[in-house]
Design a protein around this motif. Structure first.
Motif, PDB file in Angstrom:
ATOM      1  N   LEU A 263      34.277  49.229  45.409  1.00 44.82           N
ATOM      2  CA  LEU A 263      33.571  49.880  44.307  1.00 44.82           C
ATOM      3  C   LEU A 263      32.604  50.878  44.898  1.00 44.82           C
ATOM      4  O   LEU A 263      32.034  50.643  45.980  1.00 44.82           O
TER       5      LEU A 263
ATOM      6  N   VAL B  76      31.096  40.275  40.973  1.00 48.19           N
ATOM      7  CA  VAL B  76      32.295  40.034  41.772  1.00 48.19           C
ATOM      8  C   VAL B  76      32.740  38.598  41.532  1.00 48.19           C
ATOM      9  O   VAL B  76      31.989  37.655  41.800  1.00 48.19           O
TER      10      VAL B  76
ATOM     11  N   LEU C 248      34.625  43.011  38.982  1.00 52.05           N
ATOM     12  CA  LEU C 248      35.842  43.090  39.764  1.00 52.05           C
ATOM     13  C   LEU C 248      36.035  41.824  40.582  1.00 52.05           C
ATOM     14  O   LEU C 248      35.105  41.016  40.713  1.00 52.05           O
ATOM     15  N   GLN C 249      37.222  41.675  41.120  1.00 50.52           N
ATOM     16  CA  GLN C 249      37.544  40.486  41.899  1.00 50.52           C
ATOM     17  C   GLN C 249      37.180  40.678  43.364  1.00 50.52           C
ATOM     18  O   GLN C 249      37.127  41.809  43.875  1.00 50.52           O
TER      19      GLN C 249
ATOM     20  N   GLY D 276      30.258  47.463  37.738  1.00 49.48           N
ATOM     21  CA  GLY D 276      31.371  46.899  36.994  1.00 49.48           C
ATOM     22  C   GLY D 276      31.668  45.473  37.396  1.00 49.48           C
ATOM     23  O   GLY D 276      30.938  44.859  38.182  1.00 49.48           O
TER      24      GLY D 276
ATOM     25  N   ASN E  89      37.952  43.547  46.516  1.00 47.82           N
ATOM     26  CA  ASN E  89      38.113  44.911  46.041  1.00 47.82           C
ATOM     27  C   ASN E  89      36.959  45.799  46.478  1.00 47.82           C
ATOM     28  O   ASN E  89      35.990  45.333  47.098  1.00 47.82           O
TER      29      ASN E  89
END
Length: 125
Positions: free
Chosen positions: A18, A123, A12-13, A10, A16
């Motif tokens: 995962l 990311v 995401l910043q 995915g 974070n």
């Protein structure tokens, strides 16, 4: 024929977490030492994939790349025929296609025999 299917990638910043999953079919899961590799965007086709982590048949021995050691955890669930890569404190440089791998051998460094098709992790900073 062993088939590996990844999921969980995915966008995401940074900072974070995962978790990636990999399901094996066409073979007996605990016959294989399992691993994860990655390939960053923009690399030439056929370039070497970067080793990330590996775990032996029983789940009691692991190998990690220095770049992920302490942030990523490789886990296998032999009852569910599933491999996981738990990633935390993600960085933009972790952006890559992540590939699941399987091997009938446990060696240092880990060498893959079978590959999945990959799942993308992006990311942002």
């Amino acid at each position: 024929q062993v088939q590996l299917v990844e999921s969980g990638g995915g966008f995401l910043q940074a900072g974070n977490s995962l978790s990636l999953s990999c399901a094996l079919s066409g073979g007996t899961f605990d016959d294989y030492a399992m691993g994860w590799y990655r390939q960053a965007p923009g690399q030439a086709p056929g370039s070497v994939r970067e080793f990330v982590a590996a775990v032996n048949w029983y789940g009691d021995k692991q190998q990690y790349a220095d770049s992920v050691n302490g942030r990523f955890t490789i886990v296998r669930d032999n009852a569910r025929n599933t491999l996981y890569l738990q990633m935390k404190s993600l960085r933009p440089e972790d952006t890559a296609m992540y590939y699941c791998a399987a091997s009938t051998r446990w060696e240092y460094p880990y060498q893959a025999t079978f590959w999945g098709m990959g799942t993308q992790v992006t990311v942002s900073s």
